[in-house]
Design a protein around this motif. Structure first.
Motif, PDB file in Angstrom:
ATOM      1  N   GLU A  73       0.823  -1.206   0.000  1.00  0.00           N
ATOM      2  CA  GLU A  73       0.000   0.000   0.000  1.00  0.00           C
ATOM      3  C   GLU A  73       0.863   1.264   0.000  1.00  0.00           C
ATOM      4  OE1 GLU A  73      -2.861   1.963   3.336  1.00  0.00           O
ATOM      5  OE2 GLU A  73      -3.366  -0.103   2.757  1.00  0.00           O
ATOM      6  N   ILE A  74       1.902   1.274   0.827  1.00  0.00           N
ATOM      7  CA  ILE A  74       2.782   2.456   0.899  1.00  0.00           C
ATOM      8  C   ILE A  74       3.601   2.593  -0.383  1.00  0.00           C
ATOM      9  CG2 ILE A  74       4.773   3.445   2.108  1.00  0.00           C
ATOM     10  CD1 ILE A  74       3.601   2.196   4.689  1.00  0.00           C
ATOM     11  N   LYS A  76       2.782   1.613  -3.403  1.00  0.00           N
ATOM     12  CA  LYS A  76       1.902   2.099  -4.469  1.00  0.00           C
ATOM     13  C   LYS A  76       1.551   3.569  -4.270  1.00  0.00           C
ATOM     14  CE  LYS A  76      -0.226  -2.300  -5.774  1.00  0.00           C
ATOM     15  NZ  LYS A  76      -1.475  -3.106  -5.819  1.00  0.00           N
ATOM     16  N   LYS A  77       1.268   3.956  -3.049  1.00  0.00           N
ATOM     17  CA  LYS A  77       0.919   5.347  -2.759  1.00  0.00           C
ATOM     18  C   LYS A  77       2.047   6.295  -3.152  1.00  0.00           C
ATOM     19  CE  LYS A  77      -0.537   8.398   1.016  1.00  0.00           C
ATOM     20  NZ  LYS A  77      -0.883   8.479   2.475  1.00  0.00           N
ATOM     21  N   ASN A  78       3.286   5.841  -2.966  1.00  0.00           N
ATOM     22  CA  ASN A  78       4.438   6.675  -3.287  1.00  0.00           C
ATOM     23  C   ASN A  78       4.985   6.424  -4.693  1.00  0.00           C
ATOM     24  OD1 ASN A  78       5.461   8.256  -0.699  1.00  0.00           O
ATOM     25  ND2 ASN A  78       4.645   6.286   0.001  1.00  0.00           N
ATOM     26  N   LYS A  79       4.243   5.623  -5.475  1.00  0.00           N
ATOM     27  CA  LYS A  79       4.567   5.362  -6.880  1.00  0.00           C
ATOM     28  C   LYS A  79       5.984   4.810  -7.066  1.00  0.00           C
ATOM     29  CE  LYS A  79       1.297   8.905  -8.438  1.00  0.00           C
ATOM     30  NZ  LYS A  79       1.084  10.145  -9.213  1.00  0.00           N
TER      31      LYS A  79
END
Length: 335
Positions: A73-74, A76-79
């Motif tokens: 999740e982290i 992906k959130k930070n690409k």
């Protein structure tokens, strides 16, 4: 909350050569995420940002549950598409679940993957998850199509030697240093000769340094290994300390290694069976030297409403300031 850090180390102009030199104009920031779950399991993510963009990314261990996969999740959130650094400290289930998928999705031929020395020397008793990871790492090492960089750690080793990175602003250089201090090869060799395999004795402990920042990432290293490190070896100041082995009473020798000041000390929890870590008396000892003592779970586990806790520390290398954020069950610890 933004707080001033101690300025204890020099960071300027080394003439050493680096494999990668990254220039920036204004901001050099390191973000550290300590992720823990309600009963067991931990992971650490760190990102180095230059002028807002992630220029280096790493993970230390992994865990996930059916309900929550905070690591992915982290990322992906930070690409984050690919990780630069992956460290598997030791083959316990609570440090391993989901790591095979992370390597599969986020490793490339440029990623450095670090495992303890001798960890796959023979058959050991471990979970199916860990056995699958062992087999996958062997494939990563021998696959001609996509041969990954899998290295082993013992004693004092420069974990950035093959992938050295330095950040530069004007004439000032800020090398990223990652130095291991465990596992101890003498302990490993003795166990191998005696047909033993004690997982925590294999645990990697390393120090990440950038500018004035020193981050101690300790896995489940315990006293038998820590006491082999010279006392008073480290400088007086630590910025972030991941308290070893979930704050157990078998890892307090970390307090004898010379440091006396720490901005943020964090522990994860381990509550399987009769275990209920961290121990209050151990946390009290760390509290004596720590500005902020934190945990991914609550001191009273009956007050927890989530299945996870996350502690995020954002550190501005040039301004010498940092901020903390908490999510889920994470809190400032109170005995």
């Amino acid at each position: 909350m933004h707080l001033r850090m101690y300025d204890m180390y020099s960071s300027g102009g080394s003439n050493s050569s680096f494999k990668k030199l990254i220039f920036f104009e204004e901001k050099l920031v390191i973000e550290t995420y300590l992720i823990g779950y309600k009963l067991e399991g931990e992971a650490v993510l760190f990102f180095v940002r230059t002028d807002g963009a992630i220029s280096f990314s790493g993970i230390v261990d992994c865990f996930c549950t059916v309900e929550n996969d905070k690591v992915t999740e982290i990322l992906k959130k930070n690409k984050v598409d690919k990780l630069d650094f992956i460290c598997w400290t030791h083959p316990d289930f609570d440090h391993s679940k989901g790591l095979k998928d992370i390597i599969d999705m986020y490793a490339s031929e440029k990623t450095s993957i670090w495992i303890p020395e001798g960890i796959d020397a023979k058959e050991i008793t471990c979970s199916q998850e860990v056995k699958k990871l062992f087999e996958y790492l062997k494939e990563c090492t021998t696959n001609i199509v996509s041969e990954y960089n899998v290295y082993s750690v013992s004693d004092r080793k420069d974990m950035m030697f093959y992938n050295s990175v330095c950040f530069q602003k004007d004439m000032n250089r800020y090398p990223l240093e990652i130095i291991s201090y465990a596992p101890n090869s003498k302990i490993i060799r003795k166990q191998n000769y005696m047909d033993q395999f004690i997982k925590n004795d294999r645990s990697i402990f390393f120090v990440l340094a950038l500018g004035d920042v020193r981050i101690f990432l300790t896995g489940d290293v315990e006293d038998d290994t820590l006491e082999k490190i010279p006392s008073n070896y480290f400088g007086n100041h630590v910025h972030i300390m991941k308290i070893p082995h979930h704050g157990s009473d078998s890892s307090v020798k970390m307090l004898d290694l010379g440091w006396n000041e720490c901005e943020v000390a964090c522990s994860t929890v381990y509550r399987k069976g009769s275990n209920n870590l961290p121990l209050s008396n151990v946390m009290e000892e760390y509290d004596k030297r720590t500005q902020f003592l934190m945990c991914t779970g609550k001191s009273d586990k009956n007050n927890e409403n989530e299945n996870y806790g996350i502690i995020k520390i954002e550190t501005d290398i040039l301004a010498h300031t940092f901020s903390t954020q908490m999510e889920g069950n994470a809190e400032y610890w109170s005995a």
